[in-house]
Design a protein around this motif. Structure first.
Motif, PDB file in Angstrom:
ATOM      1  N   GLU A  70      45.266  44.851  50.276  1.00 45.87           N
ATOM      2  CA  GLU A  70      45.278  43.392  50.234  1.00 45.87           C
ATOM      3  C   GLU A  70      44.057  42.752  50.892  1.00 45.87           C
ATOM      4  O   GLU A  70      43.588  41.721  50.448  1.00 45.87           O
ATOM      5  N   LYS A  96      42.200  42.229  45.967  1.00 39.23           N
ATOM      6  CA  LYS A  96      41.868  40.858  45.573  1.00 39.23           C
ATOM      7  C   LYS A  96      40.623  40.322  46.270  1.00 39.23           C
ATOM      8  O   LYS A  96      39.942  39.462  45.742  1.00 39.23           O
ATOM      9  N   GLN A 120      42.889  43.519  40.971  1.00 42.80           N
ATOM     10  CA  GLN A 120      42.735  42.130  40.571  1.00 42.80           C
ATOM     11  C   GLN A 120      41.391  41.569  41.009  1.00 42.80           C
ATOM     12  O   GLN A 120      41.200  40.376  41.030  1.00 42.80           O
TER      13      GLN A 120
END
Length: 160
Positions: A70, A96, A120
């Protein structure tokens, strides 16, 4: 600091990594390692994974499905030089905040399964972030990515 340079196999799955901010160079050039178990690692606070597995040329499989990523912003040369690596599971690695993935999978010439389905990230090709030679010395046909949305993005990162 662990002295693991002469180990062939290591199980670190029970280590509490919930407060670790950097895993940079953690296993860098541990050239005798053939098997590493990191199956329960919490990477929720890790920002830097650059050179983490650099030069581990005997490892064939990395099951890193527990890695969430994360907060990760750097993965430069993370698997660079893992010449016998065939399988990498990063299926939950969202990344991300990733801004730099230079040569992340460079010289992983035997890689035939790479699961990046949760990724992502969007890396701008500027001085602020890059994926320069992310798959250097790899070919399109040896990398399988479950999420085709990113396959188009990744194809531009191959340097032959």
């Amino acid at each position: 600091m662990l002295k693991i340079w002469n180990l062939e196999k290591i199980d670190l799955s029970v280590f509490n990594t919930s407060k670790v901010g950097s895993m940079s160079s953690m296993f860098n050039n541990c050239i005798k390692l053939t098997n590493i178990n990191l199956s329960k690692w919490d990477t929720s606070k890790v920002k830097n994974m650059s050179y983490m597995f650099f030069g581990l040329d005997k490892v064939q499989v990395f099951n890193l499905s527990s890695f969430k990523g994360e907060m990760v912003n750097e993965t430069n040369h993370m698997f660079d030089g893992c010449t016998n690596l065939q399988y990498v599971d990063l299926s939950n690695f969202a990344a991300k905040l990733l801004t730099s993935a230079d040569s992340m999978f460079a010289k992983t010439t035997r890689l035939c399964h790479l699961d990046l389905s949760a990724m992502q990230f969007k890396i701008p090709n500027t001085t602020a972030g890059s994926a320069f030679k992310m798959f250097d010395s790899c070919t399109d046909e040896i990398i399988t990515v479950r999420n085709e949305t990113y396959l188009t993005f990744l194809q531009g990162l191959y340097i032959h």
